[in-house]
Design a protein around this motif. Sequence first.
Motif, short mmCIF file in Angstrom:
data_model
loop_
_atom_site.label_atom_id
_atom_site.label_comp_id
_atom_site.label_asym_id
_atom_site.label_seq_id
_atom_site.Cartn_x
_atom_site.Cartn_y
_atom_site.Cartn_z
N LEU A 236 0.84 -1.19 0.00
CA LEU A 236 0.00 0.00 0.00
C LEU A 236 0.88 1.24 0.00
CD1 LEU A 236 -2.55 -1.11 2.74
CD2 LEU A 236 -2.87 -1.16 0.28
N GLY A 237 0.35 2.35 -0.43
CA GLY A 237 1.10 3.59 -0.47
C GLY A 237 0.98 4.38 0.83
N ARG A 238 1.05 3.72 1.96
CA ARG A 238 0.91 4.40 3.25
C ARG A 238 2.27 4.65 3.89
NH1 ARG A 238 -2.79 0.31 6.40
NH2 ARG A 238 -4.31 -0.07 4.80
N PRO A 239 2.36 5.71 4.70
CA PRO A 239 3.57 5.84 5.51
C PRO A 239 3.66 4.66 6.47
CG PRO A 239 2.14 7.78 5.75
CD PRO A 239 1.41 6.77 4.93
N HIS A 240 4.81 4.28 6.84
CA HIS A 240 5.06 3.16 7.75
C HIS A 240 4.60 1.85 7.14
CE1 HIS A 240 5.86 6.28 10.62
NE2 HIS A 240 4.62 6.71 10.52
N GLY A 241 4.41 1.80 5.84
CA GLY A 241 3.95 0.60 5.18
C GLY A 241 4.97 0.04 4.21
N ASN A 242 6.23 0.05 4.59
CA ASN A 242 7.28 -0.37 3.66
C ASN A 242 7.74 -1.81 3.85
OD1 ASN A 242 7.48 2.06 2.21
ND2 ASN A 242 8.54 2.97 3.95
N GLY A 243 7.17 -2.54 4.80
CA GLY A 243 7.63 -3.90 5.07
C GLY A 243 7.59 -4.80 3.84
N LEU A 244 6.47 -4.81 3.12
CA LEU A 244 6.38 -5.67 1.95
C LEU A 244 7.20 -5.14 0.78
CD1 LEU A 244 2.64 -6.79 2.05
CD2 LEU A 244 4.69 -8.09 2.68
N ARG A 245 7.44 -3.85 0.74
CA ARG A 245 8.35 -3.31 -0.28
C ARG A 245 9.77 -3.83 -0.04
NH1 ARG A 245 5.66 1.13 -2.85
NH2 ARG A 245 4.03 1.91 -1.50
N ILE A 246 10.15 -3.90 1.22
CA ILE A 246 11.47 -4.44 1.57
C ILE A 246 11.53 -5.91 1.19
CG2 ILE A 246 12.99 -5.03 3.51
CD1 ILE A 246 11.95 -2.39 4.83
N VAL A 247 10.49 -6.67 1.53
CA VAL A 247 10.44 -8.10 1.17
C VAL A 247 10.55 -8.25 -0.34
CG1 VAL A 247 8.99 -10.16 1.17
CG2 VAL A 247 9.19 -8.78 3.24
N GLU A 248 9.81 -7.45 -1.07
CA GLU A 248 9.84 -7.51 -2.54
C GLU A 248 11.24 -7.20 -3.07
OE1 GLU A 248 6.90 -6.02 -5.96
OE2 GLU A 248 7.74 -4.37 -4.77
N ALA A 249 11.92 -6.23 -2.46
CA ALA A 249 13.23 -5.80 -2.93
C ALA A 249 14.33 -6.83 -2.67
CB ALA A 249 13.61 -4.46 -2.29
N VAL A 250 14.28 -7.53 -1.54
CA VAL A 250 15.41 -8.41 -1.20
C VAL A 250 15.16 -9.89 -1.49
CG1 VAL A 250 16.28 -6.80 0.54
CG2 VAL A 250 14.83 -8.70 1.25
N SER A 251 13.91 -10.29 -1.71
CA SER A 251 13.63 -11.69 -2.03
C SER A 251 13.56 -11.85 -3.54
CB SER A 251 12.32 -12.14 -1.38
OG SER A 251 11.22 -11.50 -1.97
N ASP A 252 13.58 -13.10 -3.99
CA ASP A 252 13.44 -13.37 -5.42
C ASP A 252 11.99 -13.41 -5.85
OD1 ASP A 252 16.23 -13.63 -6.08
OD2 ASP A 252 16.20 -15.48 -4.92
N LEU A 253 11.13 -13.79 -4.93
CA LEU A 253 9.71 -13.89 -5.21
C LEU A 253 8.97 -13.86 -3.88
CD1 LEU A 253 7.88 -14.42 -7.72
CD2 LEU A 253 8.06 -16.85 -7.21
N TRP A 254 7.78 -13.29 -3.85
CA TRP A 254 6.98 -13.30 -2.63
C TRP A 254 5.50 -13.34 -3.03
CZ3 TRP A 254 3.38 -9.81 -0.65
CH2 TRP A 254 3.22 -8.63 -1.37
N GLY A 255 4.68 -13.69 -2.09
CA GLY A 255 3.26 -13.72 -2.37
C GLY A 255 2.44 -14.01 -1.13
N VAL A 256 1.14 -14.16 -1.34
CA VAL A 256 0.18 -14.40 -0.26
C VAL A 256 -0.74 -15.54 -0.69
CG1 VAL A 256 -1.63 -13.37 1.17
CG2 VAL A 256 0.20 -11.94 0.25
N LEU A 257 -0.97 -16.46 0.23
CA LEU A 257 -1.90 -17.56 0.00
C LEU A 257 -2.97 -17.52 1.08
CD1 LEU A 257 0.66 -20.41 -0.68
CD2 LEU A 257 -0.80 -19.28 -2.37
N PRO A 258 -4.22 -17.79 0.72
CA PRO A 258 -5.27 -17.85 1.75
C PRO A 258 -5.13 -19.13 2.57
CG PRO A 258 -6.17 -18.43 -0.38
CD PRO A 258 -4.74 -18.03 -0.62
N ARG A 259 -5.55 -19.07 3.80
CA ARG A 259 -5.69 -20.26 4.64
C ARG A 259 -6.91 -20.03 5.51
NH1 ARG A 259 -2.50 -19.48 10.00
NH2 ARG A 259 -3.41 -21.45 10.47
#
Length: 131
Positions: free
Chosen positions: A93-116
């Motif tokens: 999301l484009g929110r302040p303090h919302g950079n966690g997944l941007r970091i994950v996207e930047a340093v991992s090769d692939l990321w995603g979300v699965l429902p459970r």
Amino acid sequence: MNLNTQPGLMRERSFPRAFHTVAAARAFARETLTAWDVTDRPADIVLCVSELATNALRHGVPRGRTYRLRLLNFGCCLRVEVHDSGPGRSRILGRPHGNGLRIVEAVSDLWGVLPRSPGKVVWAEFRSGEC
């Protein structure tokens, strides 16, 4: 990444809903990487553990529940998964303090979300150059 020596390994641990457990999740990840002799990108992997655990605590773990950290070694790929029981899907999301997944996207090769049921699994993968 030195993963091919021990494919098919999995370790997991559950953590209570408390922010101090993020440090424990990082320690568990470092311990696992050392035991598996992962020598490539351990800092990136631990950073993703930290970000995904923090996101689960902020957005996905209801009171009285836990989150689960799972590490999987597929031979030439290491996967980090954080399971929570909260509603919604993780997304950038484009929110302040919302950079966690941007970091994950930047340093991992692939990321995603699965429902459970209930909740979701947010994952990140780190591939060996040998894949």
